[in-house]
Design a protein around this motif. Structure first.
Motif, PDB file in Angstrom:
ATOM      1  N   THR A 155       0.468   5.355   0.132  1.00 41.50           N
ATOM      2  CA  THR A 155      -0.434   6.482   0.362  1.00 41.50           C
ATOM      3  C   THR A 155       0.097   7.707  -0.372  1.00 41.50           C
ATOM      4  O   THR A 155       1.232   8.139  -0.146  1.00 41.50           O
ATOM      5  CB  THR A 155      -0.574   6.783   1.859  1.00 41.50           C
ATOM      6  N   ILE A 169       0.839  -1.190   0.000  1.00 39.94           N
ATOM      7  CA  ILE A 169       0.000   0.000   0.000  1.00 39.94           C
ATOM      8  C   ILE A 169       0.876   1.243   0.000  1.00 39.94           C
ATOM      9  O   ILE A 169       1.779   1.387   0.826  1.00 39.94           O
ATOM     10  CB  ILE A 169      -0.926   0.018   1.227  1.00 39.94           C
ATOM     11  N   GLU A 228      -4.915   6.029  -1.939  1.00 32.16           N
ATOM     12  CA  GLU A 228      -4.001   4.906  -1.852  1.00 32.16           C
ATOM     13  C   GLU A 228      -3.881   4.176  -3.182  1.00 32.16           C
ATOM     14  O   GLU A 228      -4.845   4.110  -3.954  1.00 32.16           O
ATOM     15  CB  GLU A 228      -4.482   3.887  -0.802  1.00 32.16           C
TER      16      GLU A 228
END
Length: 207
Positions: free
Chosen positions: A28, A26, A34
């Motif tokens: 951000t 992931i 995301e």
């Protein structure tokens, strides 16, 4: 390394803790959104075999099995009591449980697999370690004959290819190919008898 076609004692795996895991990366972004990606095409199972130990005899059985596998070196079969059948727990295994593919008049080999479906999405899990005497197969809805099973690879091999357009299905029980995820087991009789069990991690392997 090798894979030993032997199952971890089911009396010990019954109380084990574990299940599937995924790997998700992931990132951000500066705006708070995301980006998510997974390098894994499928899931992998992890378990703690120590949770199934209830007596000193269980400890001895675990140590013997661990030594015979040379720690992490050799893989083995594991029965996941929460997920080890092609059918739901409420009904018996049947030849129509899982769709393996559709005949084309030429293909003779079909790999066992189990579908996990929810909300329109489906994940097909390859089943590589079926329990040999549990497998039943159907072609076009009728129980099939003239096939053999490779229990070490999860392959159904037909003597003659299923006809074009015929749905090939199967029912089965299965094990998970795993190895110990440690080369060290620490057991204290004092703490074990007081209710504290050793941690014995087990992880699914790709074969």
């Amino acid at each position: 390394m090798a894979f030993h076609e032997v199952r971890f004692p089911t009396s010990l795996s019954f109380g084990a803790l574990g299940g599937p895991e995924r790997r998700t990366e992931i990132v951000t972004m500066a705006n708070g959104f995301e980006e998510r990606n997974s390098p894994w095409a499928g899931s992998r199972r992890r378990y703690d075999a120590g949770m199934g130990l209830r007596s000193l005899d269980d400890v001895e059985a675990l140590l013997a099995f661990f030594e015979a596998r040379a720690g992490q070196l050799h893989g083995f079969r594991w029965k996941d009591w929460a997920d080890h059948r092609s059918a739901p727990a409420s009904r018996p295994i049947a030849a129509g449980d899982q769709v393996l593919g559709t005949g084309d008049g030429q293909r003779t080999e079909y790999g066992l697999r189990k579908a996990y479906a929810s909300g329109g999405a489906v994940y097909h899990r390859p089943i590589l370690k079926p329990v040999a005497d549990s497998v039943c197969v159907a072609v076009g809805g009728a129980e099939a004959t003239g096939w053999t099973l490779d229990p070490a690879a999860g392959l159904v091999v037909f003597d003659a290819p299923p006809p074009d357009g015929a749905r090939v299905t199967a029912g089965f029980a299965f094990d998970v190919p795993v190895r110990f995820d440690t080369d060290r087991i620490e057991v204290s009789m004092a703490t074990f008898q007081a209710g504290e069990v050793p941690r014995v991690p087990v992880v699914e392997i790709r074969i």
